[in-house]
Design a protein around this motif. Structure first.
Motif, PDB file in Angstrom:
ATOM      1  N   UNK A 275       0.809  -1.211   0.000  1.00  0.00           N
ATOM      2  CA  UNK A 275       0.000   0.000   0.000  1.00  0.00           C
ATOM      3  C   UNK A 275       0.840   1.257   0.000  1.00  0.00           C
ATOM      4  N   UNK A 276       1.938   1.245   0.739  1.00  0.00           N
ATOM      5  CA  UNK A 276       2.832   2.402   0.761  1.00  0.00           C
ATOM      6  C   UNK A 276       3.494   2.615  -0.594  1.00  0.00           C
ATOM      7  N   UNK A 282       6.934   6.810  -9.545  1.00  0.00           N
ATOM      8  CA  UNK A 282       7.913   5.889 -10.147  1.00  0.00           C
ATOM      9  C   UNK A 282       9.335   6.347  -9.848  1.00  0.00           C
ATOM     10  N   UNK A 283      10.129   5.472  -9.300  1.00  0.00           N
ATOM     11  CA  UNK A 283      11.490   5.830  -8.894  1.00  0.00           C
ATOM     12  C   UNK A 283      11.577   6.332  -7.468  1.00  0.00           C
ATOM     13  N   UNK A 344       8.596  -9.110  -1.607  1.00  0.00           N
ATOM     14  CA  UNK A 344       7.268  -9.671  -1.790  1.00  0.00           C
ATOM     15  C   UNK A 344       6.216  -8.626  -2.077  1.00  0.00           C
ATOM     16  N   UNK A 345       6.453  -7.387  -1.611  1.00  0.00           N
ATOM     17  CA  UNK A 345       5.519  -6.291  -1.854  1.00  0.00           C
ATOM     18  C   UNK A 345       5.758  -5.605  -3.191  1.00  0.00           C
ATOM     19  N   UNK A 346       6.770  -6.055  -3.944  1.00  0.00           N
ATOM     20  CA  UNK A 346       6.984  -5.534  -5.288  1.00  0.00           C
ATOM     21  C   UNK A 346       8.016  -4.447  -5.421  1.00  0.00           C
ATOM     22  N   UNK A 347       8.812  -4.196  -4.391  1.00  0.00           N
ATOM     23  CA  UNK A 347       9.853  -3.171  -4.494  1.00  0.00           C
ATOM     24  C   UNK A 347      11.065  -3.729  -5.245  1.00  0.00           C
ATOM     25  N   UNK A 368      12.696   0.594  -3.954  1.00  0.00           N
ATOM     26  CA  UNK A 368      12.253   1.553  -4.962  1.00  0.00           C
ATOM     27  C   UNK A 368      10.955   1.102  -5.606  1.00  0.00           C
ATOM     28  N   UNK A 369      10.073   2.069  -5.861  1.00  0.00           N
ATOM     29  CA  UNK A 369       8.877   1.819  -6.656  1.00  0.00           C
ATOM     30  C   UNK A 369       9.281   1.806  -8.123  1.00  0.00           C
TER      31      UNK A 369
END
Length: 370
Positions: A275-276, A282-283, A344-347, A368-369
């Motif tokens: 969620x965060x 992006x970035x 696991x959260x996609x970073x 990083x996103x």
């Protein structure tokens, strides 16, 4: 995971000596507490006898097991062949002269306060939240406010480490001229925000916007009102944010999301981290500064202070050879747990740095996103 590099003024020898002393003091205070409530460790007592003597209610039996395991870790009790707990004679640890200048009194006061009320909490005579909040020190501050303060040396290092890292990020980001937009989670009494602003001023860095957030909007607003007059050149605002229920309508364009000893309070850490991630451009970069444990059997003295709070429930752990799986740890994760959770959260570009020195106390966790 990579080893941290940072000024030696943070987790230095004095810090580690102070941390050891507070851990030893906690074990001493726990032994004194148990014996003052009728637990005869000098003669030996089984777990069931200790639970019965304390009048411990079933939901808190894990807390009693934690106390005994921590005391054993610190070498003040042990088990005999009949599984009875035996204690050494009570001797208050001597504070080393080398840490006379290290400000640890907020930890000592809070440990003493929790020891005073812990027996009545576990036997059901008092409620944890009623006894843990509202007490003040000699300056009129709450015990929690003086604990979460940059003058409290055992805690301040986590704020400073995060602040220095955020400042280094600002110099590398493509927003360097106008400054980044930063969202801080769990502002509380504002010590992390103060450390961040001080570091930016020290390095002459611009900060475009600082959003202070907390599950208590009153706390976030209070800190915002205290800080804004001192930093008129910066845009400081506040909002309510519950890490367990992240509002999807919040601004999704922050350059940095910062949290110091907050993320471990999430009920479902991976979901909260995901969620965060949606709040970062992006970035954008997530920066977490967290107390951590080295393994699933090492217990931290801070756990005793916080374990009665609702969000410090027992944490899942992997089985360890010769360990008792029924003895819980509370709240704080391992560095490897954080690495796994962020991935696991996609970073992307996940980095977990642990502190230098003789004992693992903290970690700086970033992702990083993409």
């Amino acid at each position: 995971m990579s080893q941290a590099s940072y000024p030696t003024t943070l987790f230095n020898d004095h810090y580690h000596a102070a941390y050891r002393y507070v851990s030893d003091y906690t074990a001493y205070a726990l032994q004194r507490m148990l014996m003052s409530h009728g637990v005869r460790l000098d003669k030996g007592a089984s777990l069931s006898q200790i639970v019965q003597t304390l009048g411990c209610q079933p939901p808190f039996e894990g807390h009693v097991k934690w106390v005994l395991a921590f005391m054993a870790q610190q070498g003040v009790v042990w088990q005999d062949h009949e599984k009875r707990w035996i204690g050494k004679s009570l001797t208050r640890p001597v504070r080393p002269k080398t840490i006379a200048h290290v400000h640890i009194e907020p930890s000592i006061r809070l440990i003493d306060h929790v020891c005073e009320h812990w027996p009545n909490v576990i036997n059901g005579k008092q409620r944890a939240l009623q006894v843990l909040f509202g007490n003040t020190n000699e300056n009129g501050e709450s015990l929690w406010e003086s604990y979460f303060c940059n003058s409290h040396d055992l805690y301040a290092v986590h704020n400073q480490w995060a602040a220095e890292h955020c400042a280094s990020l600002a110099a590398r980001m493509d927003v360097a001229k106008c400054g980044p937009r930063v969202l801080e989670l769990g502002t509380g009494f504002g010590s992390a925000a103060r450390a961040l602003l001080a570091e930016y001023l020290l390095q002459g860095l611009p900060l475009r916007h600082l959003m202070l957030s907390d599950i208590s909007p009153a706390l976030a607003t209070r800190v915002q009102r205290e800080l804004q007059p001192c930093h008129e050149q910066m845009d400081i605002t506040s909002c309510k944010l519950d890490i367990n229920r992240i509002d999807p309508d919040l601004d999704p364009n922050y350059d940095v999301v910062l949290a110091v000893n907050v993320a471990h309070c999430a009920s479902h850490i991976r979901e909260s981290l995901a969620g965060l991630k949606k709040l970062l451009r992006p970035g954008g970069r997530l920066v977490l500064s967290e107390c951590v444990r080295i393994d699933d059997t090492t217990r931290l003295h801070q756990e005793f202070i916080f374990s009665l709070l609702p969000h410090f429930s027992p944490i899942p752990s992997t089985p360890v050879l010769n360990s008792d799986p029924s003895v819980p740890c509370f709240g704080f994760l391992k560095a490897s747990d954080w690495e796994e959770a962020l991935k696991g959260a996609g970073y992307s570009d996940v980095q977990v740095h642990i502190n230098e020195g003789e004992q693992v106390c903290g970690a700086l966790i970033t992702g990083t996103n993409k």
